[in-house]
Design a protein around this motif. Structure first.
Motif, PDB file in Angstrom:
ATOM      1  N   PRO A  99       0.737  -1.232   0.097  1.00  0.00           N
ATOM      2  CA  PRO A  99       0.037   0.010   0.148  1.00  0.00           C
ATOM      3  C   PRO A  99       0.853   1.184   0.017  1.00  0.00           C
ATOM      4  N   HIS A 100       1.970   1.366  -0.707  1.00  0.00           N
ATOM      5  CA  HIS A 100       2.809   2.586  -0.617  1.00  0.00           C
ATOM      6  C   HIS A 100       2.030   3.791  -1.471  1.00  0.00           C
ATOM      7  N   GLU A 101       0.973   3.429  -2.248  1.00  0.00           N
ATOM      8  CA  GLU A 101       0.153   4.581  -2.841  1.00  0.00           C
ATOM      9  C   GLU A 101      -0.415   5.444  -1.774  1.00  0.00           C
ATOM     10  N   ILE A 102      -1.190   4.843  -1.016  1.00  0.00           N
ATOM     11  CA  ILE A 102      -2.002   5.389   0.153  1.00  0.00           C
ATOM     12  C   ILE A 102      -0.878   5.944   1.165  1.00  0.00           C
ATOM     13  N   ALA A 103       0.282   5.290   1.421  1.00  0.00           N
ATOM     14  CA  ALA A 103       0.991   5.628   2.449  1.00  0.00           C
ATOM     15  C   ALA A 103       1.841   6.863   2.176  1.00  0.00           C
ATOM     16  N   ASN A 104       1.782   7.147   0.758  1.00  0.00           N
ATOM     17  CA  ASN A 104       2.848   8.105   0.458  1.00  0.00           C
ATOM     18  C   ASN A 104       1.686   9.520   0.549  1.00  0.00           C
ATOM     19  N   VAL A 105       0.423   9.091   0.441  1.00  0.00           N
ATOM     20  CA  VAL A 105      -0.489  10.312   0.770  1.00  0.00           C
ATOM     21  C   VAL A 105      -0.780  10.701   2.319  1.00  0.00           C
ATOM     22  N   CYS A 106      -1.050   9.255   2.931  1.00  0.00           N
ATOM     23  CA  CYS A 106      -1.637   9.584   4.534  1.00  0.00           C
ATOM     24  C   CYS A 106      -0.790   8.999   5.429  1.00  0.00           C
ATOM     25  N   GLY A 107       0.372   8.251   5.018  1.00  0.00           N
ATOM     26  CA  GLY A 107       1.362   7.915   5.931  1.00  0.00           C
ATOM     27  C   GLY A 107       0.723   6.530   6.867  1.00  0.00           C
ATOM     28  N   LEU A 108       1.037   6.314   7.963  1.00  0.00           N
ATOM     29  CA  LEU A 108       0.568   5.161   8.793  1.00  0.00           C
ATOM     30  C   LEU A 108      -1.057   4.860   8.717  1.00  0.00           C
ATOM     31  N   ALA A 451      -5.905  15.695 -16.196  1.00  0.00           N
ATOM     32  CA  ALA A 451      -5.320  15.860 -14.950  1.00  0.00           C
ATOM     33  C   ALA A 451      -5.742  14.860 -13.929  1.00  0.00           C
ATOM     34  N   THR A 452      -4.736  14.302 -12.792  1.00  0.00           N
ATOM     35  CA  THR A 452      -4.997  13.473 -12.067  1.00  0.00           C
ATOM     36  C   THR A 452      -4.280  13.491 -10.469  1.00  0.00           C
ATOM     37  N   THR A 453      -4.739  13.083  -9.721  1.00  0.00           N
ATOM     38  CA  THR A 453      -4.070  13.220  -8.424  1.00  0.00           C
ATOM     39  C   THR A 453      -3.332  11.789  -8.141  1.00  0.00           C
ATOM     40  N   VAL A 454      -3.601  10.677  -9.283  1.00  0.00           N
ATOM     41  CA  VAL A 454      -2.882   9.682  -9.296  1.00  0.00           C
ATOM     42  C   VAL A 454      -1.576   9.527 -10.054  1.00  0.00           C
ATOM     43  N   SER A 455      -0.395   9.812  -9.223  1.00  0.00           N
ATOM     44  CA  SER A 455       0.872  10.048  -9.906  1.00  0.00           C
ATOM     45  C   SER A 455       1.848   9.246  -9.101  1.00  0.00           C
ATOM     46  N   HIS A 456       2.211   8.242  -9.186  1.00  0.00           N
ATOM     47  CA  HIS A 456       3.188   7.341  -8.596  1.00  0.00           C
ATOM     48  C   HIS A 456       4.482   8.232  -8.432  1.00  0.00           C
ATOM     49  N   ASP A 457       4.994   8.220  -7.300  1.00  0.00           N
ATOM     50  CA  ASP A 457       4.463   7.417  -6.009  1.00  0.00           C
ATOM     51  C   ASP A 457       4.129   8.260  -4.948  1.00  0.00           C
ATOM     52  N   VAL A 462      -0.754  15.590 -11.477  1.00  0.00           N
ATOM     53  CA  VAL A 462       0.001  15.719 -12.729  1.00  0.00           C
ATOM     54  C   VAL A 462      -0.843  15.973 -13.767  1.00  0.00           C
ATOM     55  N   VAL A 463      -0.655  16.733 -14.622  1.00  0.00           N
ATOM     56  CA  VAL A 463      -1.646  17.210 -15.592  1.00  0.00           C
ATOM     57  C   VAL A 463      -0.653  17.512 -17.022  1.00  0.00           C
ATOM     58  N   ILE A 534      -0.563   3.767 -26.430  1.00  0.00           N
ATOM     59  CA  ILE A 534      -0.383   3.797 -25.219  1.00  0.00           C
ATOM     60  C   ILE A 534      -1.689   3.625 -24.436  1.00  0.00           C
ATOM     61  N   GLN A 535      -1.617   3.402 -22.902  1.00  0.00           N
ATOM     62  CA  GLN A 535      -2.907   3.543 -22.191  1.00  0.00           C
ATOM     63  C   GLN A 535      -2.648   4.877 -21.744  1.00  0.00           C
ATOM     64  N   PRO A 536      -3.887   5.776 -22.011  1.00  0.00           N
ATOM     65  CA  PRO A 536      -3.546   7.109 -21.848  1.00  0.00           C
ATOM     66  C   PRO A 536      -3.579   7.647 -20.399  1.00  0.00           C
ATOM     67  N   LEU A 537      -4.202   6.906 -19.347  1.00  0.00           N
ATOM     68  CA  LEU A 537      -4.283   7.327 -18.050  1.00  0.00           C
ATOM     69  C   LEU A 537      -3.335   6.675 -17.209  1.00  0.00           C
ATOM     70  N   MET A 538      -3.086   5.232 -17.711  1.00  0.00           N
ATOM     71  CA  MET A 538      -1.897   4.591 -16.626  1.00  0.00           C
ATOM     72  C   MET A 538      -0.568   5.105 -16.910  1.00  0.00           C
ATOM     73  N   THR A 539      -0.449   5.327 -18.327  1.00  0.00           N
ATOM     74  CA  THR A 539       0.813   6.009 -18.712  1.00  0.00           C
ATOM     75  C   THR A 539       1.019   7.319 -18.101  1.00  0.00           C
ATOM     76  N   LEU A 540       0.180   7.929 -18.079  1.00  0.00           N
ATOM     77  CA  LEU A 540       0.464   9.296 -17.317  1.00  0.00           C
ATOM     78  C   LEU A 540       0.475   9.432 -16.079  1.00  0.00           C
ATOM     79  N   VAL A 541       0.124   8.487 -15.181  1.00  0.00           N
ATOM     80  CA  VAL A 541       0.318   8.639 -13.600  1.00  0.00           C
ATOM     81  C   VAL A 541       1.666   7.816 -13.451  1.00  0.00           C
ATOM     82  N   PHE A 542       2.439   7.424 -14.312  1.00  0.00           N
ATOM     83  CA  PHE A 542       4.019   7.230 -14.018  1.00  0.00           C
ATOM     84  C   PHE A 542       4.871   8.259 -14.596  1.00  0.00           C
ATOM     85  N   MET A 543       4.424   9.194 -14.991  1.00  0.00           N
ATOM     86  CA  MET A 543       5.327  10.182 -15.634  1.00  0.00           C
ATOM     87  C   MET A 543       6.125  10.936 -14.596  1.00  0.00           C
ATOM     88  N   SER A 544       5.683  10.732 -13.439  1.00  0.00           N
ATOM     89  CA  SER A 544       6.332  11.346 -11.964  1.00  0.00           C
ATOM     90  C   SER A 544       7.271  10.550 -11.361  1.00  0.00           C
TER      91      SER A 544
END
Length: 572
Positions: A99-108, A451-457, A462-463, A534-544
């Motif tokens: 769960p490192h996605e949500i941990a990077n937002v909300c921690g423990l 634009a999305t708030t999903v941008s690993h990690d 990212v927009v 390319i997969q438009p959304l899943m590709t975008l979220v990895f650009m960061s």
């Protein structure tokens, strides 16, 4: 134990007897004649037992429940209960979730949410504690977790170790803070997962020396064999964006198959509902020439042994009654699924009610400093610039040098530069106001922005767009819905998927999310013209994500992953 022994000995009836079937024996790599007996949530054995319930498999194949050895549930954009609803009918009964996605937002609080939301599910969810929050020191995440923080949860019964160590330079250079997290896993008899794209030679040996035990980032047979040689397990990935399976299975053989696992890493709900989960990995592997029993073993016993799940991954006396009946060993179409001996799915339909879980601590996570159109201006000091080149079939980028034209104010304008888009990453956790801009090539968007708030990690905003007005409008709309995906075309919002849970997950059911996501993908390609390769959304979220080569963008600037340092967009 006595009651189980009495069942196995035939002195008392078993609970369930599955007849008219072949049973997969992963230990001897063979099919044997049934029937298979279940009792008290366990596998009792094979034989003609007296049973309280008889189930006719109609000539089907009975195999162990499938195990996804590495998945980020948050990346499906749905909650753990909704995730369970769609993977169980495809035969996945256990997942190893990081769960490192949500941990990077909300921690423990984010990790606790995932543990609590998964607690009473028929799906067996095991957690790897995120090792990289933030993923690197070059990002701005919503939290920072040290070894002493992870220690609060390391003894939780559903924790199996420490999640993927993405900051491999920290390991190689002996960074004490990172090594303390790896040691935390080892001190408790657990493993640490790996993540080392492109690593080789002495650096890879140093990484393995730290006791990193798995890697899901192999995209070549050479990289796979090098890691297996060093005693690591390879997680063969087939996700929505990263599809490594067809290449890697070419290197799997009888000698090294025991070091191979299957995983999805990131797969969208639409892809799961329509195409399957780990059973899809099996199907593709068999189509590519892998022996079916070997493929099943990779998707069951190997994962169980890697992660110390001693009673999972096989159909033998005393093993957990996680059982899947499939039609054949080619399609792996799932007929029935049992978890702990209870039938929970039949012909794709759930037979149990799965309740959602709600928690206020992971809501309201989008906090932006004020933004104006000027924030999206990208000045260039040269007619040559670095650009992030999107590559089909994965999340890698190519570091490009491109000729560019600037407008009369010396600013980069995508509309003067066909084939190039503007990319921005905006810090969204603490309203710091930090923001960076870059040039993205081969994404293909025209007439709008996404634009999305999903941008690993670190999951800042990212927009991408071809004009500043639509980029600003997309970011503002993402903020107003509490996180998610937003598409803007010529000043109008044409699609959105709200993700109010940490800006990562929807509070809607999986089918609704899958439909909405499908609509967004269609509009991204058909209305905004995003590259069909390319997969438009899943590709975008990895650009960061600054641990995946070659160039990536964080809120602190353009990052060259090869040099592991920031670089300038303008080339002078």
């Amino acid at each position: 134990m006595k009651q189980l022994i009495d069942m196995a000995a035939g002195r008392i009836p078993v609970d369930t007897l599955i007849i008219n079937c072949k049973v997969v024996d992963v230990f001897n790599q063979r099919l044997i004649d049934g029937p298979l007996a279940l009792g008290m949530g366990k596998v009792i054995g094979i034989g003609d037992y007296e049973a309280r319930e008889i189930i006719d498999a109609n000539g089907g194949i009975v195999m162990p429940g499938l195990i996804d050895s590495h998945v980020h549930i948050e990346s499906s954009s749905i909650t753990p209960p909704q995730f369970a609803r769609i993977v169980l009918p495809h035969g996945t009964t256990t997942v190893i979730a990081d769960p490192h996605e949500i941990a990077n937002v909300c921690g423990l609080d984010g990790i606790r949410y995932m543990l609590d939301a998964s607690k009473n599910l028929p799906l067996n969810v095991k957690i790897m504690l995120p090792s990289c929050v933030p993923a690197t020191p070059f990002e701005e995440a919503g939290a920072k977790l040290m070894a002493e923080d992870l220690a609060e949860l390391i003894s939780h019964p559903d924790v199996l170790g420490v999640g993927e160590v993405m900051d491999f330079p920290a390991v190689i250079n002996g960074d004490e803070a990172m090594l303390a997290k790896v040691k935390l896993a080892h001190d408790h008899g657990y493993i640490a997962d790996g993540h080392s794209p492109g690593l080789k030679g002495l650096d890879l040996q140093a990484y393995a020396m730290a006791g990193i035990k798995t890697d899901h980032e192999c995209s070549s047979i050479e990289a796979m064999l090098a890691r297996i040689q060093m005693g690591m397990y390879i997680q063969i990935r087939e996700g929505s964006a990263c599809k490594d399976l067809l290449e890697l299975v070419k290197g799997v053989n009888a000698a090294n198959a025991s070091r191979c696992l299957f995983c999805t890493d990131d797969r969208e709900p639409k892809d799961i509902i329509n195409g399957g989960h780990i059973n899809k990995n099996l199907r593709l592997a068999v189509e590519a020439g892998i022996d079916p029993i070997m493929a099943i073993t990779i998707g069951t016993l190997n994962a169980a042994e890697c992660y110390g799940l001693k009673k999972k991954g096989a159909l033998a006396p005393g093993y957990d009654g996680d059982v899947v009946i499939v039609e054949n060993l080619q399609s792996f179409k799932v007929r029935r699924v049992f978890c702990a001996g209870q039938e929970i799915s039949r012909n794709g339909e759930l037979l149990v009610d799965i309740q959602d879980y709600h928690c206020p601590s992971v809501l309201n996570t989008v906090n932006l400093a004020p933004l104006s159109i000027e924030n999206f201006h990208l000045p260039l000091t040269s007619d040559k610039a670095r650009a992030m080149g999107v590559l089909p079939g994965g999340v890698l980028t190519k570091a490009l040098e491109v000729d560019v034209q600037v407008n009369s104010h010396g600013l980069f304008d995508p509309q003067l530069n066909p084939g190039l888009n503007k990319l921005a990453v905006i810090e969204r956790h603490k309203a710091s106001g930090n923001m960076s801009l870059a040039i993205l090539a081969d994404y293909g968007l025209t007439g709008g922005a996404i634009a999305t708030t999903v941008s690993h990690d670190s999951h800042n905003i990212v927009v991408v767009g071809d004009n500043d007005q639509d980029m600003l409008a997309a970011v503002k709309q993402v903020e107003s819905i509490g996180g998610g995906f937003v598409l803007v075309h010529n000043g109008e919002v044409i699609g959105e998927l709200p993700l109010p849970i940490a800006g990562l997950m929807s509070d809607q059911n999986a089918e609704t999310v899958a439909k909405t996501m499908g609509d967004l993908l269609g509009k991204a390609r058909n209305t905004l013209g995003v590259n069909t390769n390319i997969q438009p959304l899943m590709t975008l979220v990895f650009m960061s994500l600054p641990v995946i080569p070659e160039l990536k963008l964080t809120s602190n600037g353009l990052f060259d992953v090869r040099a592991f340092s920031f670089t300038d967009t303008s080339i002078i």
